[in-house]
Design an enzyme around this catalytic site. Structure first.
Site, PDB file in Angstrom:
ATOM      1  N   SER A  85       0.786  -1.318   0.022  1.00  0.00           N
ATOM      2  CA  SER A  85      -0.064  -0.228   0.027  1.00  0.00           C
ATOM      3  C   SER A  85       1.010   1.327  -0.174  1.00  0.00           C
ATOM      4  CB  SER A  85      -1.044   0.002   1.201  1.00  0.00           C
ATOM      5  OG  SER A  85      -0.276  -0.236   2.382  1.00  0.00           O
ATOM      6  N   ASN A 143       3.674   3.361  16.371  1.00  0.00           N
ATOM      7  CA  ASN A 143       2.676   2.829  16.724  1.00  0.00           C
ATOM      8  C   ASN A 143       1.482   3.271  15.821  1.00  0.00           C
ATOM      9  OD1 ASN A 143       0.025   1.927  17.272  1.00  0.00           O
ATOM     10  ND2 ASN A 143       0.570   1.337  19.458  1.00  0.00           N
ATOM     11  N   GLY A 144       0.955   2.709  14.753  1.00  0.00           N
ATOM     12  CA  GLY A 144       0.086   3.254  13.698  1.00  0.00           C
ATOM     13  C   GLY A 144      -1.052   3.944  14.265  1.00  0.00           C
ATOM     14  N   ASP A 165      -4.622  -0.800   8.045  1.00  0.00           N
ATOM     15  CA  ASP A 165      -4.393  -1.975   7.894  1.00  0.00           C
ATOM     16  C   ASP A 165      -3.615  -2.967   8.826  1.00  0.00           C
ATOM     17  OD1 ASP A 165      -4.236  -4.423   6.272  1.00  0.00           O
ATOM     18  OD2 ASP A 165      -2.768  -3.530   4.794  1.00  0.00           O
TER      19      ASP A 165
HETATM   20  N1  SAM Z   1      -0.688  -2.040   4.426  1.00  0.00           N
HETATM   21  C1  SAM Z   1       0.268  -3.233   3.976  1.00  0.00           C
HETATM   22  C2  SAM Z   1       0.142  -3.153   2.510  1.00  0.00           C
HETATM   23  O1  SAM Z   1      -1.069  -3.201   2.295  1.00  0.00           O
HETATM   24  O2  SAM Z   1       1.014  -3.374   1.663  1.00  0.00           O
HETATM   25  C3  SAM Z   1       0.386  -4.372   4.792  1.00  0.00           C
HETATM   26  C4  SAM Z   1       0.454  -4.142   6.125  1.00  0.00           C
HETATM   27  S1  SAM Z   1       0.351  -5.697   7.129  1.00  0.00           S
HETATM   28  C5  SAM Z   1      -1.254  -6.232   6.962  1.00  0.00           C
HETATM   29  C6  SAM Z   1       0.328  -4.958   8.573  1.00  0.00           C
HETATM   30  C7  SAM Z   1       1.812  -4.336   9.164  1.00  0.00           C
HETATM   31  O3  SAM Z   1       1.399  -3.709  10.270  1.00  0.00           O
HETATM   32  C8  SAM Z   1       2.787  -5.389   9.217  1.00  0.00           C
HETATM   33  O4  SAM Z   1       3.796  -5.202   8.760  1.00  0.00           O
HETATM   34  C9  SAM Z   1       3.180  -5.303  11.015  1.00  0.00           C
HETATM   35  O5  SAM Z   1       4.574  -5.250  11.222  1.00  0.00           O
HETATM   36  C10 SAM Z   1       2.684  -3.742  11.226  1.00  0.00           C
HETATM   37  N2  SAM Z   1       2.259  -3.785  12.560  1.00  0.00           N
HETATM   38  C11 SAM Z   1       1.795  -4.220  13.556  1.00  0.00           C
HETATM   39  N3  SAM Z   1       1.327  -3.610  14.715  1.00  0.00           N
HETATM   40  C12 SAM Z   1       1.478  -2.370  14.260  1.00  0.00           C
HETATM   41  C13 SAM Z   1       1.371  -0.938  14.803  1.00  0.00           C
HETATM   42  N4  SAM Z   1       0.623  -0.805  16.138  1.00  0.00           N
HETATM   43  N5  SAM Z   1       1.631   0.096  14.362  1.00  0.00           N
HETATM   44  C14 SAM Z   1       2.263  -0.103  13.161  1.00  0.00           C
HETATM   45  N6  SAM Z   1       2.518  -1.121  12.421  1.00  0.00           N
HETATM   46  C15 SAM Z   1       2.200  -2.167  12.982  1.00  0.00           C
END
Ligand code: SAM
Length: 280
Positions: free
Chosen positions: A100, A143-144, A164
């Site tokens: 994404s 943290n997103g 996501d």
């Molecule tokens: N959005 C990406 C795409 O569509 O190409 C895929 C994302 S993947 C489903 C989720 C990601 O969130 C992983 O790389 C994981 O390491 C990361 N993640 C997990 N918890 C998180 C957080 N609290 N804040 C930010 N990133 C996090």
């Protein structure tokens, strides 16, 4: 716990749906000259090799993007997605997949900007490196879910937030709703999209109920199932919940989902829905 790695899943049917919706939203934002801010709360690394150990192990992309790659009957709103992937597969062979953040950054104009967050200690350096030289793009190891408090409202007063998470922690089903509430309080006119898997339907319903309880209006739910709901292991469907969707999105998705269902699920077990959780 950060054990989820998107490299095992890049380009699967869920990515196809998510990234087509994402590109349609970005295209509609670009209809106006004024710039916008794109926020990707859970970015992953941005670019994936489909020849990697992880991709080969699951082979998920073979039942996702690979089923669209060589077709010559793509509807225009699906072709924009394959065209975006062709930019990173110049040889014509499908070797790389754009996550994404990369799809979004490809679309940005001079006046647009992006904030991309990723928490994983191995994935973040790859994300940072991918966009190190790109103007107007910030990468953050944060943290997103917290981003929506700190980055909103955007100075341009136009924006699109993609949320996501991996849902490896059950609390993610609540955190997405909380994040939306926080974001919406600060920036009620933004476009927000939440990706969700259907593993157990009751988890998905928690997001929907939570969003209804916020009182927020204009929430569209788009879903593509490869199999009927089940209580066995595994993802049977996935979807995008879009708050303040562009006005064309409902019709665009209703038009292309029959095609996507037919091509991505040739076994005939697929189905799709586009429904308002709350209308205007
Ligand atoms: N959005 C990406 C795409 O569509 O190409 C895929 C994302 S993947 C489903 C989720 C990601 O969130 C992983 O790389 C994981 O390491 C990361 N993640 C997990 N918890 C998180 C957080 N609290 N804040 C930010 N990133 C996090």
């Amino acid at each position: 716990m950060l054990s989820y790695r998107h490299s095992f899943h890049a380009g699967n049917h869920a990515d196809v749906l998510k990234h087509i919706v994402q590109l349609l939203i970005l295209r509609s934002l670009k209809e106006k000259e004024k710039g916008f801010l794109y926020i990707d709360t859970h970015s992953g690394v941005g670019r994936y090799s489909l020849l990697s150990f992880e991709s080969e192990k699951t082979g998920e992309y073979l039942e996702g993007v690979a089923r669209l790659w060589e077709r010559d009957d793509l509807p225009e709103d699906v072709a924009i997605y394959i065209d975006a992937l062709k930019k990173i597969n110049r040889s014509g062979k499908l070797k790389y997949y754009a996550g994404s953040p990369l799809l979004a950054v490809q679309q940005l104009r001079e006046q647009d900007s992006a904030i991309l967050t990723e928490l994983h200690p191995n994935d973040f350096p790859l994300l940072r490196q991918e966009f190190a030289k790109v103007k107007n793009v910030q990468t953050k190891r944060e943290n997103g879910f917290q981003q929506l408090k700190s980055a909103l409202p955007p100075k341009e007063r136009r924006g699109f937030v993609l949320i996501d998470p991996p849902y490896e922690l059950k609390e993610d089903y609540e955190l997405v709703v909380k994040a939306i509430e926080e974001g919406y309080k600060r920036f009620a006119t933004g476009v927000y999209a939440i990706w969700y898997p259907v593993v157990l339907r009751q988890h998905t319903k928690r997001i929907v109920r939570g969003l209804i309880d916020t009182g927020i209006r204009k929430i569209l739910q788009i879903e593509l199932a490869v199999r009927p709901d089940s209580d066995q292991r595994g993802m049977t469907a996935s979807g995008m919940i879009v708050i303040n969707p562009p006005w064309q999105l409902e019709a665009q998705m209703k038009k292309i989902l029959p095609y996507l269902t037919k091509v991505l699920v040739p076994e005939g077990t697929g189905s799709w829905t586009v429904e308002w959780i709350t209308p205007e």
